[in-house]
Design an enzyme around this catalytic site. Structure first.
Site, PDB file in Angstrom:
ATOM      1  N   GLU A  87       0.841  -1.186   0.000  1.00  0.00           N
ATOM      2  CA  GLU A  87       0.000   0.000   0.000  1.00  0.00           C
ATOM      3  C   GLU A  87       0.880   1.240   0.000  1.00  0.00           C
ATOM      4  O   GLU A  87       1.717   1.419   0.883  1.00  0.00           O
ATOM      5  CB  GLU A  87      -0.924   0.008   1.220  1.00  0.00           C
ATOM      6  CG  GLU A  87      -1.738   1.275   1.395  1.00  0.00           C
ATOM      7  CD  GLU A  87      -2.566   1.625   0.172  1.00  0.00           C
ATOM      8  OE1 GLU A  87      -2.538   2.813  -0.237  1.00  0.00           O
ATOM      9  OE2 GLU A  87      -3.230   0.731  -0.397  1.00  0.00           O
ATOM     10  N   GLU A 122      -7.959  -4.962  -5.800  1.00  0.00           N
ATOM     11  CA  GLU A 122      -9.173  -4.323  -6.301  1.00  0.00           C
ATOM     12  C   GLU A 122      -8.713  -3.123  -7.127  1.00  0.00           C
ATOM     13  O   GLU A 122      -8.753  -1.987  -6.671  1.00  0.00           O
ATOM     14  CB  GLU A 122     -10.085  -3.903  -5.141  1.00  0.00           C
ATOM     15  CG  GLU A 122     -11.520  -3.650  -5.556  1.00  0.00           C
ATOM     16  CD  GLU A 122     -11.785  -2.180  -5.791  1.00  0.00           C
ATOM     17  OE1 GLU A 122     -11.255  -1.636  -6.783  1.00  0.00           O
ATOM     18  OE2 GLU A 122     -12.512  -1.577  -4.988  1.00  0.00           O
ATOM     19  N   GLU A 165      -8.394   5.454 -13.264  1.00  0.00           N
ATOM     20  CA  GLU A 165      -7.320   5.482 -12.267  1.00  0.00           C
ATOM     21  C   GLU A 165      -6.104   4.655 -12.687  1.00  0.00           C
ATOM     22  O   GLU A 165      -5.061   4.726 -12.049  1.00  0.00           O
ATOM     23  CB  GLU A 165      -7.811   5.050 -10.886  1.00  0.00           C
ATOM     24  CG  GLU A 165      -8.869   5.982 -10.304  1.00  0.00           C
ATOM     25  CD  GLU A 165      -9.380   5.531  -8.956  1.00  0.00           C
ATOM     26  OE1 GLU A 165      -9.133   4.375  -8.562  1.00  0.00           O
ATOM     27  OE2 GLU A 165     -10.014   6.353  -8.261  1.00  0.00           O
TER      28      GLU A 165
END
Length: 367
Positions: free
Chosen positions: A56, A105, A114
Site C-alpha cells: 500500500e 481491487e 485510475e
C-alpha cells in the site's frame, strides 16, 4: 470507508476468497496489491494463507500496521500473518518473494479509470509464480445507447447560462461554445433505470492474465447496435463486470448497486434512429497523464465511418447527408460529474422513455 461499506463489492471479494480457500489460499503466499484498509489481506489470512504481503503506497499502510500491532489483544488470528509494505509496486526490488496468488481491487469507473490495472499487471509480471492465480482474472466493458431527455435538457440548461448577452452588462455569448464542449465533455457517473437503454450493449473483454500494459494504454471498442424501437439516442452508457475466482461481479444498471455505479457520455446533439436501424461506430480509450483516459467516440447511421486511429477533430465541417447521420464526442474520464437525482418510476411502456414501437401492420416484407 466508502468501499468497505459497498456490501456488494466487499461480500463478492469475501465469498470469492473463502470459497477458493483450499486451492488458492490455504498455506499459500499471497500478494495484496493496493491493500488500502487491508480487508483483502484479512480475508486471505482467514482463508488460510501462510503469509500475505500487503502493498500500500498511501498512509493507509500505517493503519493496517497499527491494527496488526494490536493482535495480542484482538484479531489474534492475524498475528504474524501479514507483512505491510508501504511502497508503490513500481519501485524495483521490493522485499516480496514470488507468490502463489495475487489479489487486488484495481478497478475504477468504466473498469479502467485510475489506471490501477497497469500496477496490477506489474505485480503479475514481477512477483507471481509461473502458473499462479490472479484475482480478479478478467473484466468486460459494456457500452449501450440510452435515451434520457431530462438529463440531456438539464445538461443543456447549464450551457444556456453562458448563452446570454447581458449578465450584469456582460455578454457571455463568446464563451457559449466553449461551455458546451466542457459541460458535455464531462462523463456523468450515477445509477440509472435500466429501461433507458435503447439497444443491447456491445462488450469488450480484457484478460488480466495475458494482456500487456501497452495494450491497456490505447484500445478501441467497436460498436454495432440494432435498435428494436424508434427513438432518440442522447448518449452512451457504460458499465463493466469482472471475475473473482470464478464468480462474476456486475455493475450493470440492472444489478445491485455498487460504489462504481455506471457512467454516461452525453452527445452534444441527440441522434434519431428508427426501429430495426443499425448504428455502427467506435470508442477509443487513450491513457492520459491524469491516471485516466481520454475517450473519443464516433457513431453513425450511415455507411461512412472514420478510422479511430486517425487524428480526431470535434469541429470539422459536416457534409450532407452522412455528416448529419454521425455524432462525435470527446470526454476525459477523470473530469467526472455526478448525477444523484432519481427520476420517479415510470410505467413499463417504452413511450414513457421516448421510445416507440413500430406499427408492424404497416410493414411489407420485400423478397
Amino acid at each position: 470507508q466508502n468501499m468497505l461499506q459497498d456490501s456488494v463489492r466487499t461480500t463478492a471479494y469475501h465469498n470469492a476468497i473463502i470459497s477458493n480457500s483450499s486451492t488458492l489460499f490455504n498455506d499459500k503466499l499471497v500478494l495484496d496489491l493496493g491493500a488500502g484498509s487491508g480487508i483483502l489481506s484479512f480475508f486471505a489470512v482467514k482463508a488460510g494463507a501462510k503469509m500475505v504481503f500487503a502493498v500500500e503506497a498511501s498512509g493507509m499502510a500505517k493503519r493496517i500496521q497499527k491494527l496488526l500491532d494490536h493482535t495480542g489483544n484482538s484479531n489474534v488470528w492475524l498475528k504474524d500473518k501479514i507483512q505491510v509494505i508501504n511502497a508503490k509496486i513500481e519501485r524495483p526490488n521490493l522485499p516480496i518473494p514470488r507468490v502463489d496468488t495475487l489479489i487486488s481491487e484495481p478497478i475504477g469507473v468504466l473498469l479502467v479509470h485510475e489506471r490501477m490495472l497497469e500496477s496490477f499487471l506489474i505485480a503479475r509480471d514481477r512477483y507471481l509464480k509461473p502458473g499462479g492465480t490472479i484475482m480478479p482474472s478478467d473484466g468486460t466493458i459494456f457500452l449501450a445507447p440510452f435515451t434520457d431527455a431530462n438529463l440531456w435538457t438539464q445538461t443543456m440548461g447549464k450551457v444556456r447560462f453562458w448563452d446570454q448577452n447581458n449578465f450584469y452588462g456582460v455578454d457571455f455569448g463568446p464563451l457559449a461554445r466553449d461551455a458546451k464542449e466542457e459541460i458535455f465533455g464531462q462523463p456523468i457517473v450515477g445509477n440509472f433505470d435500466n429501461r433507458i437503454i435503447c439497444a443491447p450493449a456491445v462488450s469488450h473483454f480484457i484478460d488480466f492474465s495475458t494482456i500487456l500494459i501497452e495494450e491497456l494504454k490505447d484500445f478501441v471498442i467497436w460498436i454495432n447496435w440494432t435498435f428494436p424501437l424508434t427513438g432518440l439516442v442522447h448518449g452512451i452508457a457504460g458499465w463493466f463486470d469482472f471475475t473473482l475466482g470464478g464468480q462474476l461481479l456486475s455493475t450493470a444498471p440492472s444489478a445491485p448497486q455498487t460504489h462504481w455505479q455506471q457512467v454516461r457520455f452525453m452527445l452534444k446533439e441527440p441522434l434519431a434512429v428508427n426501429a430495426y436501424q443499425t448504428v455502427k461506430g467506435w470508442m477509443r480509450l487513450r491513457a492520459n497523464e491524469q491516471r485516466s483516459y481520454t475517450i473519443d467516440v464516433e457513431i453513425t447511421t450511415s455507411n461512412s465511418l472514420s478510422d479511430p486511429h486517425a487524428p480526431q477533430s470535434q469541429n470539422e465541417t459536416r457534409l450532407m447527408d452522412h455528416g448529419f447521420a454521425t455524432r462525435k464526442g470527446r470526454w476525459n474520464l477523470h473530469e467526472q460529474t455526478y448525477w444523484y437525482t432519481q427520476d420517479p418510476p415510470l410505467p413499463e411502456f417504452p413511450e414513457y422513455q421516448s421510445m416507440y414501437e413500430p406499427d408492424l401492420l404497416d410493414v411489407e416484407v420485400l423478397e
